[in-house]
Design a protein around this motif. Structure first.
Motif, PDB file in Angstrom:
ATOM      1  N   SER A 163      -4.110  -7.519   2.135  1.00 15.46           N
ATOM      2  CA  SER A 163      -5.571  -7.270   1.854  1.00 15.46           C
ATOM      3  C   SER A 163      -6.589  -7.632   3.254  1.00 15.46           C
ATOM      4  N   PHE A 164      -6.555  -8.646   3.705  1.00 12.11           N
ATOM      5  CA  PHE A 164      -7.201  -9.281   4.878  1.00 12.11           C
ATOM      6  C   PHE A 164      -6.425  -9.759   6.090  1.00 12.11           C
ATOM      7  N   PRO A 165      -6.964  -9.379   7.309  1.00 12.78           N
ATOM      8  CA  PRO A 165      -6.333  -9.921   8.335  1.00 12.78           C
ATOM      9  C   PRO A 165      -6.731 -11.507   8.579  1.00 12.78           C
ATOM     10  N   SER A 166      -5.855 -12.262   9.020  1.00 16.03           N
ATOM     11  CA  SER A 166      -6.160 -13.761   9.268  1.00 16.03           C
ATOM     12  C   SER A 166      -7.545 -13.950   9.671  1.00 16.03           C
ATOM     13  N   GLY A 167      -8.351 -14.734   9.035  1.00 15.82           N
ATOM     14  CA  GLY A 167      -9.749 -14.880   9.586  1.00 15.82           C
ATOM     15  C   GLY A 167     -10.764 -13.940   9.611  1.00 15.82           C
ATOM     16  N   SER A 168     -10.478 -12.817   9.110  1.00 15.73           N
ATOM     17  CA  SER A 168     -11.181 -11.603   9.108  1.00 15.73           C
ATOM     18  C   SER A 168     -11.877 -11.323   7.436  1.00 15.73           C
ATOM     19  N   ALA A 169     -13.062 -10.672   7.266  1.00 15.73           N
ATOM     20  CA  ALA A 169     -13.427 -10.193   6.258  1.00 15.73           C
ATOM     21  C   ALA A 169     -13.462  -8.582   6.071  1.00 15.73           C
ATOM     22  N   GLU A 170     -12.688  -8.052   6.917  1.00 13.94           N
ATOM     23  CA  GLU A 170     -12.667  -6.483   6.927  1.00 13.94           C
ATOM     24  C   GLU A 170     -11.308  -6.248   5.979  1.00 13.94           C
ATOM     25  N   LEU A 171     -11.199  -5.711   5.118  1.00 14.60           N
ATOM     26  CA  LEU A 171     -10.311  -5.070   4.467  1.00 14.60           C
ATOM     27  C   LEU A 171      -9.222  -4.014   5.120  1.00 14.60           C
ATOM     28  N   ASN A 172      -7.907  -4.432   4.959  1.00 12.87           N
ATOM     29  CA  ASN A 172      -6.943  -3.317   5.767  1.00 12.87           C
ATOM     30  C   ASN A 172      -7.069  -2.036   5.074  1.00 12.87           C
ATOM     31  N   ASP A 173      -6.983  -1.035   6.138  1.00  3.33           N
ATOM     32  CA  ASP A 173      -7.225   0.229   5.865  1.00  3.33           C
ATOM     33  C   ASP A 173      -6.333   0.601   4.718  1.00  3.33           C
ATOM     34  N   ASP A 174      -5.077   0.268   4.579  1.00  9.97           N
ATOM     35  CA  ASP A 174      -4.123   0.817   3.657  1.00  9.97           C
ATOM     36  C   ASP A 174      -4.321   0.220   2.192  1.00  9.97           C
ATOM     37  N   PHE A 175      -5.253  -0.796   2.267  1.00  7.20           N
ATOM     38  CA  PHE A 175      -5.544  -1.516   0.997  1.00  7.20           C
ATOM     39  C   PHE A 175      -6.709  -0.866   0.171  1.00  7.20           C
ATOM     40  N   TYR A 176      -7.228  -0.068   0.849  1.00  4.38           N
ATOM     41  CA  TYR A 176      -8.481   0.695   0.192  1.00  4.38           C
ATOM     42  C   TYR A 176      -7.870   1.798  -1.132  1.00  4.38           C
ATOM     43  N   GLY A 177      -6.684   2.221  -1.145  1.00 10.16           N
ATOM     44  CA  GLY A 177      -6.033   2.623  -2.279  1.00 10.16           C
ATOM     45  C   GLY A 177      -5.916   1.905  -3.280  1.00 10.16           C
ATOM     46  N   VAL A 178      -5.521   0.440  -3.109  1.00 13.70           N
ATOM     47  CA  VAL A 178      -5.277  -0.455  -4.224  1.00 13.70           C
ATOM     48  C   VAL A 178      -7.028  -0.850  -4.653  1.00 13.70           C
ATOM     49  N   MET A 179      -7.884  -0.807  -3.840  1.00 14.44           N
ATOM     50  CA  MET A 179      -9.067  -0.938  -4.582  1.00 14.44           C
ATOM     51  C   MET A 179      -9.707   0.004  -5.493  1.00 14.44           C
ATOM     52  N   VAL A 180      -9.213   1.276  -5.069  1.00 17.65           N
ATOM     53  CA  VAL A 180      -9.597   2.389  -6.032  1.00 17.65           C
ATOM     54  C   VAL A 180      -9.070   2.168  -7.225  1.00 17.65           C
ATOM     55  N   ARG A 181      -7.821   1.837  -7.378  1.00 15.71           N
ATOM     56  CA  ARG A 181      -7.289   1.577  -8.760  1.00 15.71           C
ATOM     57  C   ARG A 181      -7.788   0.201  -9.236  1.00 15.71           C
ATOM     58  N   ILE A 182      -8.242  -0.875  -8.683  1.00 13.80           N
ATOM     59  CA  ILE A 182      -8.661  -1.929  -9.236  1.00 13.80           C
ATOM     60  C   ILE A 182     -10.287  -1.600  -9.773  1.00 13.80           C
ATOM     61  N   SER A 183     -10.867  -0.517  -9.074  1.00 10.16           N
ATOM     62  CA  SER A 183     -12.172  -0.192  -9.297  1.00 10.16           C
ATOM     63  C   SER A 183     -12.234   0.559 -10.502  1.00 10.16           C
ATOM     64  N   GLU A 184     -11.055   1.429 -10.836  1.00  7.37           N
ATOM     65  CA  GLU A 184     -10.925   2.017 -12.073  1.00  7.37           C
ATOM     66  C   GLU A 184     -10.726   1.306 -13.159  1.00  7.37           C
ATOM     67  N   ALA A 185     -10.048   0.342 -13.078  1.00 10.63           N
ATOM     68  CA  ALA A 185      -9.636  -0.668 -14.043  1.00 10.63           C
ATOM     69  C   ALA A 185     -10.802  -1.546 -14.655  1.00 10.63           C
ATOM     70  N   VAL A 186     -11.831  -1.998 -13.517  1.00  9.66           N
ATOM     71  CA  VAL A 186     -12.857  -2.730 -13.884  1.00  9.66           C
ATOM     72  C   VAL A 186     -13.990  -1.722 -14.311  1.00  9.66           C
ATOM     73  N   ALA A 187     -14.052  -0.690 -14.083  1.00 10.69           N
ATOM     74  CA  ALA A 187     -14.878   0.432 -14.887  1.00 10.69           C
ATOM     75  C   ALA A 187     -14.479   0.557 -16.150  1.00 10.69           C
ATOM     76  N   ARG A 188     -13.163   0.561 -16.742  1.00 10.74           N
ATOM     77  CA  ARG A 188     -12.914   0.673 -18.021  1.00 10.74           C
ATOM     78  C   ARG A 188     -13.234  -0.458 -18.845  1.00 10.74           C
ATOM     79  N   THR A 189     -13.079  -1.669 -18.369  1.00  8.09           N
ATOM     80  CA  THR A 189     -13.284  -2.996 -19.022  1.00  8.09           C
ATOM     81  C   THR A 189     -14.423  -3.636 -18.961  1.00  8.09           C
ATOM     82  N   PRO A 190     -14.984  -3.579 -20.269  1.00  7.42           N
ATOM     83  CA  PRO A 190     -16.529  -4.330 -20.576  1.00  7.42           C
ATOM     84  C   PRO A 190     -16.589  -5.518 -19.905  1.00  7.42           C
ATOM     85  N   GLY A 191     -17.650  -5.930 -19.752  1.00 10.15           N
ATOM     86  CA  GLY A 191     -17.877  -7.563 -19.492  1.00 10.15           C
ATOM     87  C   GLY A 191     -18.564  -7.892 -18.072  1.00 10.15           C
ATOM     88  N   LYS A 192     -19.152  -9.024 -17.850  1.00 13.78           N
ATOM     89  CA  LYS A 192     -19.550  -9.190 -16.596  1.00 13.78           C
ATOM     90  C   LYS A 192     -18.482  -9.720 -15.443  1.00 13.78           C
TER      91      LYS A 192
END
Length: 287
Positions: A163-192
């Motif tokens: 997900s992140f290179p060591s000591g960095s706060a920038e996501l790896n390019d190939d991890f954005y596809g994972v974030m899309v699926r995580i976002s879809e799961a979060v959108a379907r699940t209610p709650g804070k």
């Protein structure tokens, strides 16, 4: 001189008529005081209806219940004792007590209902967590993310690996596809949703990050931006936290353990449903 004195008329003295009127008025006054000492509700209502009809009162006021009180005239009078309440008062009091017993909810019943609501929420949380695991099955197998439940919380844990290179706060390019699926799961699940960044105990200090606190917060913000790329995710649900190395999963005593502690967690909190919505569904008042 005796012949000049006017003769008195025969009969009672004129003042007796005034005295008799005074006695009559006093008697009526004390009778009224006696009659108003107690109020019979049924007789009072009948008398009020008669007075209304006699004086031609046209305005109707609905009276579904008998007026409270104990008598305008009591059939049996005893000045030496306190009047006993009428039968209507006793029935009203007993009815009120019965209603109170029916309305009072014992603590054991209330606790049982709250526990049932809690069990319902826990079942929903576990079911939703399983749906997220299925959506992220490949990422979980590659140890990029993990999904756990803790009481009424669903925790999606993003490991630093991939997900992140060591000591960095920038996501790896190939991890954005994972974030899309995580976002879809979060959108379907209610709650804070609380997005919390964590690091290991190795201090960092460079031109961008003065400490692990800034690094953990920056990684959490990066994940939030990736989440909000999905328009279905409501920004009002999101909160950001940075914990640095203050909440390790395992002791920071090896390279492997430090890698485990470097993570970003998405915590979906369902506790507010238990406090509000589910209690309302069960018909219980809040607070």
């Amino acid at each position: 001189m005796a012949d000049d004195c006017p003769k008195c008329e025969k009969g009672p003295a004129p003042w007796l008529a005034t005295f008799a009127d005074l006695m009559s008025l006093l008697m009526c006054f004390f009778v009224l005081l006696l009659s108003f000492a107690e109020i019979d509700a049924i007789r009072f209502k009948k008398m009020a209806e008669s007075m209304r009809d006699a004086f031609g009162v046209q305005r109707e006021i609905p009276a579904p219940e008998i007026v409270m009180g104990t008598s305008v005239i009591k059939q049996e009078f005893s000045p030496s004792t306190i009047p006993e309440p009428s039968l209507i008062d006793e029935v009203r009091q007993q009815t009120t007590d019965i209603q109170k017993q029916n309305l009072d909810v014992p603590d054991a019943v209330a606790d049982a209902v709250v526990e049932a609501a809690r069990e319902k929420v826990l079942m929903e949380v576990e079911q939703q967590a399983e749906e997220i695991r299925q959506a992220l099955r490949l990422e979980i197998e590659e140890n990029l993310v993990s999904v756990e439940t803790e009481q009424t919380k669903i925790i999606i844990r993003i490991n630093e690996k991939g997900s992140f290179p060591s000591g960095s706060a920038e996501l790896n390019d190939d991890f954005y596809g994972v974030m899309v699926r995580i976002s879809e799961a979060v959108a379907r699940t209610p709650g804070k949703v609380v997005v919390a960044g964590h690091t290991d105990d190795v201090p960092i200090s460079n031109s961008r990050f003065r400490s692990n606190w800034e690094l953990s917060s920056a990684r959490a913000v990066t994940v939030v931006h990736a989440l909000l790329d999905d328009p279905e995710v409501d920004p009002k649900r999101i909160a950001v936290e940075g914990h640095a190395d203050s909440q390790p999963l395992v002791p920071n005593d090896s390279v492997e353990n430090r890698a485990i502690n470097r993570r970003v967690e998405l915590i979906i909190q369902r506790g507010s449903d238990l406090d509000n919505g589910h209690l309302l569904d069960l018909g219980l008042p809040q607070g």
